[in-house]
Enzyme design. Sequence first.
Site, PDB file in Angstrom:
ATOM      1  N   HIS A  65       0.815  -1.211   0.000  1.00  0.00           N
ATOM      2  CA  HIS A  65       0.000   0.000   0.000  1.00  0.00           C
ATOM      3  C   HIS A  65       0.851   1.264   0.000  1.00  0.00           C
ATOM      4  O   HIS A  65       1.956   1.273   0.522  1.00  0.00           O
ATOM      5  CB  HIS A  65      -0.880   0.058   1.260  1.00  0.00           C
ATOM      6  CG  HIS A  65      -1.796  -1.100   1.407  1.00  0.00           C
ATOM      7  ND1 HIS A  65      -2.132  -1.626   2.630  1.00  0.00           N
ATOM      8  CD2 HIS A  65      -2.461  -1.849   0.497  1.00  0.00           C
ATOM      9  CE1 HIS A  65      -2.965  -2.639   2.468  1.00  0.00           C
ATOM     10  NE2 HIS A  65      -3.176  -2.796   1.175  1.00  0.00           N
ATOM     11  N   LYS A  74       6.293   6.175   7.861  1.00  0.00           N
ATOM     12  CA  LYS A  74       5.712   5.219   8.808  1.00  0.00           C
ATOM     13  C   LYS A  74       6.808   4.653   9.705  1.00  0.00           C
ATOM     14  O   LYS A  74       7.917   4.395   9.248  1.00  0.00           O
ATOM     15  CB  LYS A  74       5.034   4.058   8.082  1.00  0.00           C
ATOM     16  CG  LYS A  74       3.807   4.460   7.296  1.00  0.00           C
ATOM     17  CD  LYS A  74       3.202   3.268   6.581  1.00  0.00           C
ATOM     18  CE  LYS A  74       1.983   3.698   5.784  1.00  0.00           C
ATOM     19  NZ  LYS A  74       1.450   2.582   4.997  1.00  0.00           N
ATOM     20  N   TYR A 134       1.596   1.078  13.952  1.00  0.00           N
ATOM     21  CA  TYR A 134       2.394   1.995  13.156  1.00  0.00           C
ATOM     22  C   TYR A 134       1.981   3.434  13.370  1.00  0.00           C
ATOM     23  O   TYR A 134       0.820   3.756  13.552  1.00  0.00           O
ATOM     24  CB  TYR A 134       2.407   1.631  11.677  1.00  0.00           C
ATOM     25  CG  TYR A 134       1.080   1.397  10.992  1.00  0.00           C
ATOM     26  CD1 TYR A 134       0.593   2.279  10.052  1.00  0.00           C
ATOM     27  CD2 TYR A 134       0.333   0.255  11.270  1.00  0.00           C
ATOM     28  CE1 TYR A 134      -0.597   2.047   9.390  1.00  0.00           C
ATOM     29  CE2 TYR A 134      -0.858   0.012  10.616  1.00  0.00           C
ATOM     30  CZ  TYR A 134      -1.322   0.909   9.682  1.00  0.00           C
ATOM     31  OH  TYR A 134      -2.505   0.672   9.046  1.00  0.00           O
ATOM     32  N   ASP A 173      -6.889  -5.666  -2.216  1.00  0.00           N
ATOM     33  CA  ASP A 173      -5.488  -5.998  -2.464  1.00  0.00           C
ATOM     34  C   ASP A 173      -5.313  -6.977  -3.620  1.00  0.00           C
ATOM     35  O   ASP A 173      -4.249  -7.034  -4.235  1.00  0.00           O
ATOM     36  CB  ASP A 173      -4.821  -6.555  -1.207  1.00  0.00           C
ATOM     37  CG  ASP A 173      -4.450  -5.464  -0.210  1.00  0.00           C
ATOM     38  OD1 ASP A 173      -4.530  -4.271  -0.564  1.00  0.00           O
ATOM     39  OD2 ASP A 173      -4.066  -5.807   0.918  1.00  0.00           O
TER      40      ASP A 173
END
Length: 188
Positions: A65, A74, A134, A173
Amino acid sequence: MGKITVTQCGDIEGLRVIEPAVFGDSRGYFMETYNYNDFKEAGIAVEFVQDNQSSSSYGVLRGLHFQINYPQDKLVRVVSGEVYDVAVDLREGSATFGKWFGVLLSAENKKQFFIPKGFAHGFVVLSDTAEFCYKCSDFYHPNDEGGLPFNDPDIGVEWPLPEGMEIIQSDKDKKWGSFRDYCEKQGK
């Protein structure tokens, strides 16, 4: 510094594996998972604005992603279980464009992975379950999602998939266009 050890990931500039100092005794352990000053001293001066956490079962593969117009730095880690985490360089003009790096993150090894803006990101769960945390430097924008297939042959990620593992993905996905399509849209 001393509270964290920061390692460059191969030849891909900006990717870092962070290992916090862990102080343990008979009661358990203590560690700082994030300290702005320590990260800044290590060259990661990022202001995080959102924390996320997911829980996934064995074989779940999330990714690859990225945010298109609102890219995110991140800082990821696992608080329960084990995952193989991957970042793919999509930065304009990068010498390592299209290259990937993967690292095993687990509650046991306590490693963190810093992924700068301009990377696609994903992970596969290798334990019965995993809780994945995250920090992000920008807010999530649902209409700004992008993605690539986890098994795109032009990227060639070598996922450490145990024999017989059934990959579980979201419908979204399963539908991402190829890396080649992405490159054509970007004029590469």
